[in-house]
Scaffold this motif. Structure first.
Motif, mmCIF file in Angstrom:
data_model
loop_
_atom_site.group_PDB
_atom_site.id
_atom_site.type_symbol
_atom_site.label_atom_id
_atom_site.label_comp_id
_atom_site.label_asym_id
_atom_site.label_seq_id
_atom_site.Cartn_x
_atom_site.Cartn_y
_atom_site.Cartn_z
ATOM 1 N N HIS A 133 0.821 -1.218 0.000
ATOM 2 C CA HIS A 133 0.000 0.000 0.000
ATOM 3 C C HIS A 133 0.855 1.267 0.000
ATOM 4 C CE1 HIS A 133 0.896 -0.590 4.269
ATOM 5 N NE2 HIS A 133 0.717 0.722 4.402
ATOM 6 N N THR A 134 2.145 1.161 0.312
ATOM 7 C CA THR A 134 3.022 2.334 0.326
ATOM 8 C C THR A 134 3.604 2.663 -1.053
ATOM 9 O OG1 THR A 134 4.977 1.030 0.882
ATOM 10 C CG2 THR A 134 3.674 1.898 2.723
ATOM 11 N N ILE A 135 3.384 1.800 -2.029
ATOM 12 C CA ILE A 135 3.895 2.028 -3.376
ATOM 13 C C ILE A 135 2.973 3.026 -4.072
ATOM 14 C CG2 ILE A 135 4.478 0.957 -5.589
ATOM 15 C CD1 ILE A 135 4.665 -1.720 -4.046
ATOM 16 N N PRO A 136 3.527 4.107 -4.642
ATOM 17 C CA PRO A 136 2.684 5.073 -5.356
ATOM 18 C C PRO A 136 1.961 4.416 -6.533
ATOM 19 C CG PRO A 136 4.871 5.970 -4.987
ATOM 20 C CD PRO A 136 4.922 4.531 -4.581
ATOM 21 N N LYS A 137 0.769 4.885 -6.814
ATOM 22 C CA LYS A 137 -0.049 4.324 -7.905
ATOM 23 C C LYS A 137 0.408 4.887 -9.250
ATOM 24 C CE LYS A 137 -3.018 1.765 -5.681
ATOM 25 N NZ LYS A 137 -3.126 0.354 -5.865
ATOM 26 N N LYS A 138 1.594 4.495 -9.657
ATOM 27 C CA LYS A 138 2.156 4.863 -10.955
ATOM 28 C C LYS A 138 2.590 3.576 -11.641
ATOM 29 C CE LYS A 138 4.219 9.275 -9.541
ATOM 30 N NZ LYS A 138 5.492 9.997 -9.452
ATOM 31 N N GLU A 139 3.132 3.733 -12.840
ATOM 32 C CA GLU A 139 3.698 2.580 -13.524
ATOM 33 C C GLU A 139 4.952 2.140 -12.782
ATOM 34 O OE1 GLU A 139 4.142 4.337 -17.353
ATOM 35 O OE2 GLU A 139 2.168 3.662 -17.990
ATOM 36 N N VAL A 140 5.158 0.836 -12.678
ATOM 37 C CA VAL A 140 6.225 0.281 -11.843
ATOM 38 C C VAL A 140 7.275 -0.408 -12.707
ATOM 39 C CG1 VAL A 140 6.721 -1.359 -9.988
ATOM 40 C CG2 VAL A 140 4.613 -0.051 -9.936
ATOM 41 N N HIS A 141 8.526 -0.200 -12.329
ATOM 42 C CA HIS A 141 9.649 -0.947 -12.896
ATOM 43 C C HIS A 141 10.259 -1.743 -11.747
ATOM 44 C CE1 HIS A 141 12.985 -1.890 -15.567
ATOM 45 N NE2 HIS A 141 13.738 -1.772 -14.506
ATOM 46 N N VAL A 142 10.293 -3.060 -11.875
ATOM 47 C CA VAL A 142 10.745 -3.951 -10.806
ATOM 48 C C VAL A 142 12.233 -4.233 -10.948
ATOM 49 C CG1 VAL A 142 10.528 -6.291 -9.883
ATOM 50 C CG2 VAL A 142 8.484 -5.010 -10.517
ATOM 51 N N ILE A 143 12.937 -4.154 -9.827
ATOM 52 C CA ILE A 143 14.349 -4.526 -9.761
ATOM 53 C C ILE A 143 14.436 -5.718 -8.823
ATOM 54 C CG2 ILE A 143 16.670 -3.781 -9.126
ATOM 55 C CD1 ILE A 143 15.458 -0.860 -9.499
ATOM 56 N N ALA A 144 14.927 -6.834 -9.337
ATOM 57 C CA ALA A 144 15.001 -8.060 -8.541
ATOM 58 C C ALA A 144 16.380 -8.678 -8.684
ATOM 59 C CB ALA A 144 13.934 -9.045 -9.000
ATOM 60 N N GLU A 145 16.695 -9.540 -7.739
ATOM 61 C CA GLU A 145 17.996 -10.192 -7.764
ATOM 62 C C GLU A 145 18.002 -11.427 -8.663
ATOM 63 O OE1 GLU A 145 21.413 -11.662 -4.613
ATOM 64 O OE2 GLU A 145 19.390 -11.303 -3.907
ATOM 65 N N ASN A 146 16.879 -12.128 -8.725
ATOM 66 C CA ASN A 146 16.817 -13.353 -9.514
ATOM 67 C C ASN A 146 15.421 -13.510 -10.131
ATOM 68 O OD1 ASN A 146 15.106 -14.535 -7.474
ATOM 69 N ND2 ASN A 146 16.957 -14.862 -6.267
ATOM 70 N N PRO A 147 15.258 -14.437 -11.071
ATOM 71 C CA PRO A 147 13.958 -14.607 -11.736
ATOM 72 C C PRO A 147 12.827 -15.000 -10.790
ATOM 73 C CG PRO A 147 15.671 -15.677 -13.016
ATOM 74 C CD PRO A 147 16.300 -15.258 -11.719
ATOM 75 N N LEU A 148 13.123 -15.706 -9.719
ATOM 76 C CA LEU A 148 12.088 -16.088 -8.770
ATOM 77 C C LEU A 148 11.463 -14.867 -8.112
ATOM 78 C CD1 LEU A 148 10.644 -18.369 -7.241
ATOM 79 C CD2 LEU A 148 12.486 -18.280 -5.582
ATOM 80 N N GLU A 149 12.291 -13.938 -7.631
ATOM 81 C CA GLU A 149 11.779 -12.700 -7.043
ATOM 82 C C GLU A 149 10.979 -11.907 -8.069
ATOM 83 O OE1 GLU A 149 15.057 -10.422 -5.584
ATOM 84 O OE2 GLU A 149 15.219 -11.580 -3.736
ATOM 85 N N LYS A 150 11.482 -11.841 -9.277
ATOM 86 C CA LYS A 150 10.810 -11.107 -10.348
ATOM 87 C C LYS A 150 9.434 -11.669 -10.617
ATOM 88 C CE LYS A 150 11.575 -12.470 -14.365
ATOM 89 N NZ LYS A 150 10.918 -12.977 -15.535
ATOM 90 N N ASN A 151 9.326 -12.970 -10.812
ATOM 91 C CA ASN A 151 8.046 -13.594 -11.151
ATOM 92 C C ASN A 151 7.015 -13.428 -10.044
ATOM 93 O OD1 ASN A 151 9.073 -14.462 -13.602
ATOM 94 N ND2 ASN A 151 9.655 -16.455 -12.815
ATOM 95 N N ILE A 152 7.407 -13.698 -8.824
ATOM 96 C CA ILE A 152 6.469 -13.589 -7.706
ATOM 97 C C ILE A 152 6.056 -12.137 -7.502
ATOM 98 C CG2 ILE A 152 6.244 -13.843 -5.205
ATOM 99 C CD1 ILE A 152 7.940 -16.380 -5.445
ATOM 100 N N GLY A 153 7.009 -11.220 -7.566
ATOM 101 C CA GLY A 153 6.717 -9.811 -7.350
ATOM 102 C C GLY A 153 5.803 -9.225 -8.413
ATOM 103 N N ILE A 154 6.084 -9.502 -9.675
ATOM 104 C CA ILE A 154 5.274 -8.957 -10.761
ATOM 105 C C ILE A 154 3.862 -9.515 -10.713
ATOM 106 C CG2 ILE A 154 4.973 -8.892 -13.267
ATOM 107 C CD1 ILE A 154 8.021 -8.661 -13.490
ATOM 108 N N ARG A 155 3.740 -10.808 -10.464
ATOM 109 C CA ARG A 155 2.389 -11.389 -10.391
ATOM 110 C C ARG A 155 1.590 -10.786 -9.232
ATOM 111 N NH1 ARG A 155 4.956 -16.152 -12.585
ATOM 112 N NH2 ARG A 155 3.944 -16.567 -14.565
ATOM 113 N N TYR A 156 2.237 -10.564 -8.107
ATOM 114 C CA TYR A 156 1.531 -9.966 -6.965
ATOM 115 C C TYR A 156 1.129 -8.519 -7.270
ATOM 116 C CZ TYR A 156 0.285 -8.404 -2.357
ATOM 117 O OH TYR A 156 -0.406 -7.879 -1.307
ATOM 118 N N LEU A 157 2.030 -7.756 -7.855
ATOM 119 C CA LEU A 157 1.728 -6.354 -8.171
ATOM 120 C C LEU A 157 0.587 -6.250 -9.186
ATOM 121 C CD1 LEU A 157 5.346 -4.950 -8.335
ATOM 122 C CD2 LEU A 157 3.613 -4.397 -6.624
#
Length: 120
Positions: A72-96
């Protein structure tokens, strides 16, 4: 018995899909592109100890383990995700996406994009 096997297969497949299958429609973008910082929210999903050693100026740092609690603290704008590995990327993007955020791209710190805008 066959129904039980089918249900078990479906559960295992859904878990593996969420974690390991690439998210469609999201491109790998080189973080050195300065246009990203002005129009997007840079969301750093790496752990605090990793992101503190290699900070990204202007990024909102919410580790993947805390994403559900602090989304809820993320501003409601377009998001660019920075992750360390593909697992973090996939889970994070799907949740967002589930929460209604528009994810434009991602950057993995383990590797660089082969070409700017290529899907990885």
């Amino acid at each position: 018995m066959i129904y039980l096997q089918f249900i078990l297969f479906a559960i295992v497949f859904s878990i593996l899909y969420k974690r390991y299958f690439p998210v469609s429609g999201v491109q790998c973008i080189d973080i050195k592109n300065t246009q990203l910082e002005k129009r997007n929210v840079l969301l750093d999903l790496r752990d605090y100890d990793v992101s503190s050693k290699d900070p990204i100026p202007g990024a909102v740092n919410i580790p993947i383990a805390y994403l559900k609690r602090y989304s809820h603290t993320i501003p409601k704008k377009e998001v660019h995700v920075i992750a360390e590995n593909p697992l973090e990327k996939n889970i994070g993007i799907r949740y967002l996406r589930k929460k209604g955020y528009k994810v434009l791209g991602y950057t993995l710190t383990e590797c660089t994009c082969k070409k700017a805008g290529s899907a990885a």
